[in-house]
Scaffold this active site. Structure first.
Site, PDB file in Angstrom:
ATOM      1  N   LYS A 102      31.300  35.010  70.611  1.00 26.94           N
ATOM      2  CA  LYS A 102      30.651  33.759  71.060  1.00 26.94           C
ATOM      3  C   LYS A 102      31.715  32.730  71.431  1.00 26.94           C
ATOM      4  CE  LYS A 102      29.126  30.668  67.911  1.00 26.94           C
ATOM      5  NZ  LYS A 102      29.590  29.280  68.096  1.00 26.94           N
ATOM      6  N   ASN A 103      32.716  32.564  70.567  1.00 22.23           N
ATOM      7  CA  ASN A 103      33.677  31.472  70.783  1.00 22.23           C
ATOM      8  C   ASN A 103      34.744  31.797  71.823  1.00 22.23           C
ATOM      9  OD1 ASN A 103      32.152  30.095  68.988  1.00 22.23           O
ATOM     10  ND2 ASN A 103      33.578  30.235  67.278  1.00 22.23           N
TER      11      ASN A 103
ATOM     12  N   CYS B 165      27.074  17.473  64.298  1.00 22.36           N
ATOM     13  CA  CYS B 165      26.123  18.562  64.065  1.00 22.36           C
ATOM     14  C   CYS B 165      26.064  18.761  62.552  1.00 22.36           C
ATOM     15  CB  CYS B 165      26.575  19.817  64.792  1.00 22.36           C
ATOM     16  SG  CYS B 165      28.005  20.531  64.019  1.00 22.36           S
TER      17      CYS B 165
ATOM     18  N   ARG C  32      32.103  15.721  64.110  1.00 20.02           N
ATOM     19  CA  ARG C  32      32.635  16.444  65.269  1.00 20.02           C
ATOM     20  C   ARG C  32      33.097  15.491  66.386  1.00 20.02           C
ATOM     21  NH1 ARG C  32      30.524  21.726  64.950  1.00 20.02           N
ATOM     22  NH2 ARG C  32      32.183  22.416  66.323  1.00 20.02           N
TER      23      ARG C  32
ATOM     24  N   ASP D  52      34.921  29.491  59.653  1.00 24.22           N
ATOM     25  CA  ASP D  52      33.648  30.131  60.021  1.00 24.22           C
ATOM     26  C   ASP D  52      33.291  31.286  59.095  1.00 24.22           C
ATOM     27  OD1 ASP D  52      34.072  29.757  63.640  1.00 24.22           O
ATOM     28  OD2 ASP D  52      33.568  28.350  62.039  1.00 24.22           O
TER      29      ASP D  52
ATOM     30  N   ARG E 187      22.035  31.600  67.045  1.00 23.21           N
ATOM     31  CA  ARG E 187      23.040  30.978  67.934  1.00 23.21           C
ATOM     32  C   ARG E 187      24.284  31.851  68.002  1.00 23.21           C
ATOM     33  NH1 ARG E 187      25.154  25.737  66.217  1.00 23.21           N
ATOM     34  NH2 ARG E 187      26.491  26.329  67.930  1.00 23.21           N
TER      35      ARG E 187
HETATM   36  C1  EPZ Z   1      35.567  25.661  67.353  1.00 19.48           C
HETATM   37  O1  EPZ Z   1      34.919  24.414  67.215  1.00 19.48           O
HETATM   38  C2  EPZ Z   1      34.502  26.714  67.080  1.00 19.48           C
HETATM   39  N1  EPZ Z   1      33.429  26.588  68.063  1.00 19.48           N
HETATM   40  C3  EPZ Z   1      33.945  26.526  65.675  1.00 19.48           C
HETATM   41  O2  EPZ Z   1      33.011  27.583  65.451  1.00 19.48           O
HETATM   42  C4  EPZ Z   1      35.090  26.645  64.676  1.00 19.48           C
HETATM   43  O3  EPZ Z   1      34.597  26.400  63.369  1.00 19.48           O
HETATM   44  C5  EPZ Z   1      36.184  25.626  65.014  1.00 19.48           C
HETATM   45  O4  EPZ Z   1      36.623  25.817  66.377  1.00 19.48           O
HETATM   46  C6  EPZ Z   1      37.400  25.770  64.099  1.00 19.48           C
HETATM   47  O5  EPZ Z   1      37.908  27.056  64.201  1.00 19.48           O
HETATM   48  C7  EPZ Z   1      33.612  27.117  69.292  1.00 19.48           C
HETATM   49  O6  EPZ Z   1      34.649  27.675  69.600  1.00 19.48           O
HETATM   50  C8  EPZ Z   1      32.458  26.997  70.240  1.00 19.48           C
HETATM   51  P1  EPZ Z   1      37.998  21.984  66.402  1.00 19.48           P
HETATM   52  P2  EPZ Z   1      35.683  23.044  67.688  1.00 19.48           P
HETATM   53  O7  EPZ Z   1      38.057  21.092  67.590  1.00 19.48           O
HETATM   54  O8  EPZ Z   1      36.469  23.323  68.905  1.00 19.48           O
HETATM   55  C9  EPZ Z   1      38.309  17.731  64.322  1.00 19.48           C
HETATM   56  C10 EPZ Z   1      30.999  28.571  64.772  1.00 19.48           C
HETATM   57  O9  EPZ Z   1      30.444  28.668  63.669  1.00 19.48           O
HETATM   58  N2  EPZ Z   1      38.416  17.183  65.694  1.00 19.48           N
HETATM   59  O10 EPZ Z   1      39.115  22.937  66.153  1.00 19.48           O
HETATM   60  O11 EPZ Z   1      34.686  21.967  67.715  1.00 19.48           O
HETATM   61  C11 EPZ Z   1      36.901  18.266  64.047  1.00 19.48           C
HETATM   62  O12 EPZ Z   1      36.041  17.233  63.654  1.00 19.48           O
HETATM   63  C12 EPZ Z   1      31.635  27.255  65.192  1.00 19.48           C
HETATM   64  O13 EPZ Z   1      31.123  29.514  65.599  1.00 19.48           O
HETATM   65  C13 EPZ Z   1      38.704  15.831  65.853  1.00 19.48           C
HETATM   66  O14 EPZ Z   1      38.867  15.096  64.882  1.00 19.48           O
HETATM   67  O15 EPZ Z   1      36.658  22.838  66.441  1.00 19.48           O
HETATM   68  C14 EPZ Z   1      37.140  19.251  62.942  1.00 19.48           C
HETATM   69  O16 EPZ Z   1      37.201  18.563  61.715  1.00 19.48           O
HETATM   70  C15 EPZ Z   1      31.446  26.176  64.167  1.00 19.48           C
HETATM   71  N3  EPZ Z   1      38.781  15.321  67.112  1.00 19.48           N
HETATM   72  C16 EPZ Z   1      38.522  19.824  63.284  1.00 19.48           C
HETATM   73  O17 EPZ Z   1      39.132  18.886  64.186  1.00 19.48           O
HETATM   74  C17 EPZ Z   1      38.605  16.097  68.224  1.00 19.48           C
HETATM   75  O18 EPZ Z   1      38.708  15.575  69.345  1.00 19.48           O
HETATM   76  C18 EPZ Z   1      38.478  21.197  63.949  1.00 19.48           C
HETATM   77  O19 EPZ Z   1      37.716  21.070  65.124  1.00 19.48           O
HETATM   78  C19 EPZ Z   1      38.312  17.472  68.042  1.00 19.48           C
HETATM   79  C20 EPZ Z   1      38.229  18.001  66.767  1.00 19.48           C
END
Ligand code: EPZ
Length: 418
Positions: free
Chosen positions: A22-23, A116, A121, A305, A397
């Site tokens: 998915k990711n 979410c 996020r 995850d 999802r």
């Molecule tokens: C991706 O989400 C994945 N989703 C998530 O999988 C996964 O948990 C996550 O990466 C971490 O590995 C997809 O790839 C579609 P991040 P993403 O940006 O990109 C903070 C699942 O279950 N952050 O690495 O949203 C954020 O709040 C899903 O498949 C900021 O502060 O994750 C979080 O605490 C859930 N500012 C941390 O960084 C930003 O601009 C990691 O988020 C962006 C992120």
């Protein structure tokens, strides 16, 4: 909404084939709009999030056809700049279209994705990087309007190795003039898959999988075929299904290297894991050892995850385990549901202390997010009696035929449409 009903106690046995990730497919679907080219994608998982991405592509004017796990996209007819608000609200990762739209047409209007189930996020790292690349970004009335007369490659230091921000910068860098370098980039394998897809289409990207990624802007992308990498989190989830039921499962179509952190912790819990080229066999232990400390971290650390799934396993461990969730602010919602099943879990902010109990008992539970929902089903596989998991749309999802695959492995499980 639908619910899953599980009667626990069966030891799982047999083989399961892992679908595309998915990711990985989500950012690749966004990338298909950059070149106005045709993309043929294989091993595409049949998931709700993929359906939403297809709706967005169609709403932008792209043509999409798919049959089983093969998807064809023609992004030449793209003629819109706004991503429909209701679709952004349904799937926050649609924010990944920003970089791709700026590369393709230099403009995008998208509603703020909002938080979410697992945390607020924010997208500050995405917006900061796109501004550094030359995008003018106006945020008002809950909408983000990005415009550029042409992105200019630059060096970007990410404050945190955000997966989505890294992907958005790559998608923007492909259409930028000159070279973009991302430092402190996320190293997740799904980013390597995005690089592979884009380079096959004529992009010039290197370093994905490391913390320094270089993207040279190009003027044209050609038609491309791509085979999506297997889903390491779905694979890890089935590994826990074997571990929690003292089962013996062969998991096929995996990349062993992507599962190292998960395998290490499951071995600590007492599992036997044998690997060959593209598959692994995992045998669950009679007694599940506690794990002193699991810290979720960016790749290659233990994946956030998989946190809910391993918490379900440790709920019936023979001692006390500690989980530290360092990635998301609020990703323990499944704990209160596991407690309904008799688990002994205490959470203090981002720390959870799990005192293993002899046995979980089936209960009526509610999925609050994708991985937490999957964890409740796993707990139900081991619990005494019947477990009901409501709000199964969360699970759909990210898992294709989850209950059918578990049924094939011997679980006493069924899905009831609402
Ligand atoms: C991706 O989400 C994945 N989703 C998530 O999988 C996964 O948990 C996550 O990466 C971490 O590995 C997809 O790839 C579609 P991040 P993403 O940006 O990109 C903070 C699942 O279950 N952050 O690495 O949203 C954020 O709040 C899903 O498949 C900021 O502060 O994750 C979080 O605490 C859930 N500012 C941390 O960084 C930003 O601009 C990691 O988020 C962006 C992120």
């Amino acid at each position: 909404m639908g619910k899953i009903i599980v009667n626990g106690g069966n030891r799982l046995n047999g083989e399961v084939n892992i679908s595309g990730a998915k990711n990985a497919i989500l950012p690749i679907l966004a990338a298909t709009i950059i070149g106005g080219n045709e993309s043929t994608l294989f091993n595409v998982p049949n998931l709700r999030d993929v359906e939403i991405m297809v709706k967005i592509l169609n709403s932008l004017g792209c043509r999409v056809k798919y049959m089983e796990d093969i998807m064809w996209i023609d992004s030449k007819p793209l003629n819109k700049v706004e991503i429909p608000e209701e679709l952004v609200r349904e799937m926050r990762s649609s924010i990944i279209f920003m970089g791709a739209m700026l590369s393709r047409i230099g403009e995008v209007k998208i509603s703020y994705p909002g938080g979410c189930e697992i945390g607020p996020r924010p997208i500050d790292l995405h917006l900061k990087a796109l501004r550094e690349l030359g995008a003018e970004i106006e945020e008002s009335h809950g909408f983000i309007h990005c415009r550029t007369k042409g992105l200019i490659g630059t060096e970007i230091q990410l404050d945190y190795p955000s997966v989505g921000a890294t992907e958005n910068i790559i998608l923007a860098g492909v259409g930028a003039k000159g070279t973009t370098i991302i430092r402190n980039a996320a190293r997740e394998p799904e980013i390597i898959d995005l690089q592979t897809y884009l380079n096959c289409a004529g992009a010039k990207i290197k370093g994905a999988g490391t913390s320094v990624i270089t993207i040279e802007g190009v003027d044209k992308l050609i038609d491309v075929n791509h085979n999506t990498m297997p889903d390491r989190i779905v694979a890890g989830t089935f590994m826990v299904a074997s571990a929690i039921t003292e089962g013996e499962i062969i998991i096929k179509n995996v990349i062993i290297d992507h599962l190292q952190a998960i395998s290490a912790k499951l071995r600590e819990a007492g599992c036997l894991i044998y690997t060959d080229e593209k598959s692994l066999k995992i045998i669950g232990p009679k007694k599940i050892n506690p794990i002193e400390m699991i810290q979720t971290l960016p790749y290659p650390g233990f994946p956030t995850d998989m946190q809910a799934q391993i918490m379900a396993l440790l709920s019936i461990g023979t001692g006390t385990s500690i989980i530290s969730e360092t990635v998301f602010e609020n990703r323990f919602k499944h704990a209160e549901e596991l407690i309904r099943m008799g688990a002994n879990i205490k959470t203090f902010g981002r720390i959870a202390v799990i005192k293993g109990v002899k046995e979980l008992t089936g209960a009526k539970t509610t999925a609050k997010d994708l991985r937490g929902g999957a964890a409740l089903v796993l707990a139900g596989l081991a619990a005494k009696g019947e477990t009901i998991v409501e709000n199964v749309y969360h699970i759909k999802r990210g898992y294709e035929n989850f209950h059918l695959d578990l049924k094939k492995l011997g679980a006493d499980i069924k899905f009831i449409k609402a």
